[in-house]
Design a protein around this motif. Structure first.
Motif, short mmCIF file in Angstrom:
data_model
loop_
_atom_site.label_atom_id
_atom_site.label_comp_id
_atom_site.label_asym_id
_atom_site.label_seq_id
_atom_site.Cartn_x
_atom_site.Cartn_y
_atom_site.Cartn_z
N ASN A 53 53.07 35.21 40.51
CA ASN A 53 51.95 34.68 41.28
C ASN A 53 50.65 35.39 40.91
O ASN A 53 50.56 36.61 41.00
CB ASN A 53 52.21 34.85 42.78
N ILE A 54 49.67 34.59 40.49
CA ILE A 54 48.35 35.12 40.15
C ILE A 54 47.37 34.64 41.22
O ILE A 54 47.34 33.46 41.57
CB ILE A 54 47.87 34.62 38.77
N ALA A 55 46.55 35.55 41.73
CA ALA A 55 45.57 35.20 42.75
C ALA A 55 44.18 35.04 42.14
O ALA A 55 43.78 35.82 41.27
CB ALA A 55 45.53 36.28 43.83
N VAL A 56 43.47 34.04 42.60
CA VAL A 56 42.05 33.89 42.29
C VAL A 56 41.29 34.07 43.59
O VAL A 56 41.54 33.38 44.58
CB VAL A 56 41.74 32.50 41.69
N ILE A 57 40.38 35.02 43.60
CA ILE A 57 39.58 35.31 44.78
C ILE A 57 38.16 34.83 44.51
O ILE A 57 37.51 35.29 43.56
CB ILE A 57 39.60 36.80 45.14
N LEU A 58 37.67 33.90 45.32
CA LEU A 58 36.33 33.35 45.14
C LEU A 58 35.67 33.12 46.50
O LEU A 58 36.35 33.10 47.52
CB LEU A 58 36.39 32.05 44.32
N PRO A 59 34.34 32.96 46.51
CA PRO A 59 33.64 32.81 47.80
C PRO A 59 34.04 31.55 48.56
O PRO A 59 34.34 31.58 49.74
CB PRO A 59 32.17 32.76 47.40
N ILE B 87 42.23 37.56 39.68
CA ILE B 87 41.01 37.17 39.00
C ILE B 87 39.92 36.98 40.05
O ILE B 87 40.07 36.17 40.96
CB ILE B 87 41.20 35.87 38.19
N PHE B 88 38.86 37.76 39.94
CA PHE B 88 37.74 37.66 40.87
C PHE B 88 36.65 36.81 40.24
O PHE B 88 36.20 37.09 39.13
CB PHE B 88 37.17 39.06 41.18
N ILE B 89 36.23 35.76 40.94
CA ILE B 89 35.19 34.86 40.43
C ILE B 89 34.02 34.85 41.40
O ILE B 89 34.20 34.79 42.62
CB ILE B 89 35.71 33.42 40.29
N GLY B 90 32.81 34.89 40.86
CA GLY B 90 31.62 34.79 41.71
C GLY B 90 30.43 34.34 40.90
O GLY B 90 30.52 34.14 39.69
N LEU B 91 29.29 34.15 41.57
CA LEU B 91 28.06 33.84 40.86
C LEU B 91 27.53 35.11 40.20
O LEU B 91 27.98 36.21 40.49
CB LEU B 91 27.04 33.27 41.84
#
Length: 325
Positions: free
Chosen positions: A61-67, A120-124
């Motif tokens: 399981n891979i997590a993507v954390i985004l706003p 994986i952390f995604i943001g602006l």
């Protein structure tokens, strides 16, 4: 219930081959993969992933954390991640920070409790969430990627587009179209990020002109005086550093009977479905959002498999020519 031995016999391969293939530890020939997949389907084999995870103390399981998830920008990136993880039998879990009502520390602890294999952390560009707390995940030896933030390397993999080159390409394009006075419109970019775009502008114009800088306040579509100010300053080319704001600008220009691109060309930073359905369609600088997702997933998988990976990956932007410039 079918076993690995049954699958191996049905596919005419070894049990070891089936086991390693299902664990993504081994790449097999396409013909072999098709036989294994057919055997799984015909025999109705179901993997006991929970038991396997507990035994090996790991999950797929891979997590993507985004706003937030209701954003085309994030959906393009996560689509690239999902595409890549699916090929390697990993599962994608998306955590929307705005709706979790948890602190950064609590979110990371949740990742640890759920035995997440990588994050994986995604943001602006301007989003600095988890920039410091991410070190907790590193201490727990959870692979991470910090995507789309142009920050100095601090011990964890970074992946982002080349913002200086993006600005240079956009401004060069407008200048090549004969535009003489160019404005940069942005949505509250912090000074250190705005500096990247100003460096790109300076490189494209060879230092011969400075842009008219205009800021859009958070929560606003466009300032009411934006179009009049552009006209007063004889602006004939606008590079908007926010795709949705570029759409609002083209709408305002049409309503003001300003011809696009003859009287004023509009260039957008970012290339999603929004640019394609705008009126007129937006010429833009594509930041490779989907590729950013693909590369992020590849880096996570490399860490999980103890393979080498680049600590910093910079994606090259490119121009997509449409009707607005």
């Amino acid at each position: 219930m079918a076993t690995l031995k049954d699958i191996a016999k049905h596919a005419n391969v070894s049990v070891c081959t089936v086991s390693r293939y299902l664990s993504s530890d081994m790449t097999v020939k396409k013909e072999t993969e098709e036989r294994i997949q057919l055997a799984i389907k015909e025999l109705g084999y179901v993997r006991n992933v929970v038991a396997k995870a507990l035994k090996r103390k790991e999950t797929f399981n891979i997590a993507v954390i985004l706003p937030k998830i209701n954003n085309l920008y994030y959906s393009e990136i996560t689509s690239g991640i999902s595409q890549t993880l699916g090929k390697h039998h990993y599962n994608l879990y998306i955590y929307e920070v705005d709706n979790l009502n948890l602190s950064e520390d609590e979110i990371l602890q949740l990742m640890r409790e759920n035995m997440i294999a990588g994050i994986i952390f995604i943001g602006l560009f301007s989003d600095t969430s988890f920039q410091e707390s991410i070190h907790d995940a590193l201490e727990w030896e959870i692979p991470v990627v910090y995507a789309n933030r142009c920050i100095p390397y601090d011990g964890y993999p970074l992946l982002y587009p080349d913002l200086i080159q993006a600005s240079k390409l956009g401004v060069e394009y407008l200048l090549a179209k004969g535009k003489k006075r160019i404005a940069l419109v942005h949505k509250q970019l912090p000074d250190h990020l705005l500096a990247y775009f100003l460096d790109g502008f300076d490189s494209a114009s060879k230092g011969e002109q400075k842009p008219l800088l205009m800021e859009i306040a958070e929560g606003m579509d466009l300032p009411k005086d934006l179009v009049p100010v552009l006209q007063e300053n004889q602006i004939d080319g606008v590079f908007v550093l926010n795709e949705l704001s570029a759409v609002y600008l083209t709408k305002a220009l049409v309503e003001a009977n300003i011809r696009i691109p003859e009287d004023m060309a509009v260039m957008s930073l970012g290339n999603s479905l929004i640019s394609q359905i705008s009126t007129p369609e937006l010429t833009c600088v594509d930041l490779q959002n989907r590729e950013l997702g693909i590369r992020s997933a590849e880096i996570i998988l490399s860490q999980i498999r103890k393979q080498e990976f680049e600590p910093i990956t910079v994606l090259e932007p490119f121009i997509v020519e449409r009707r607005s410039a």
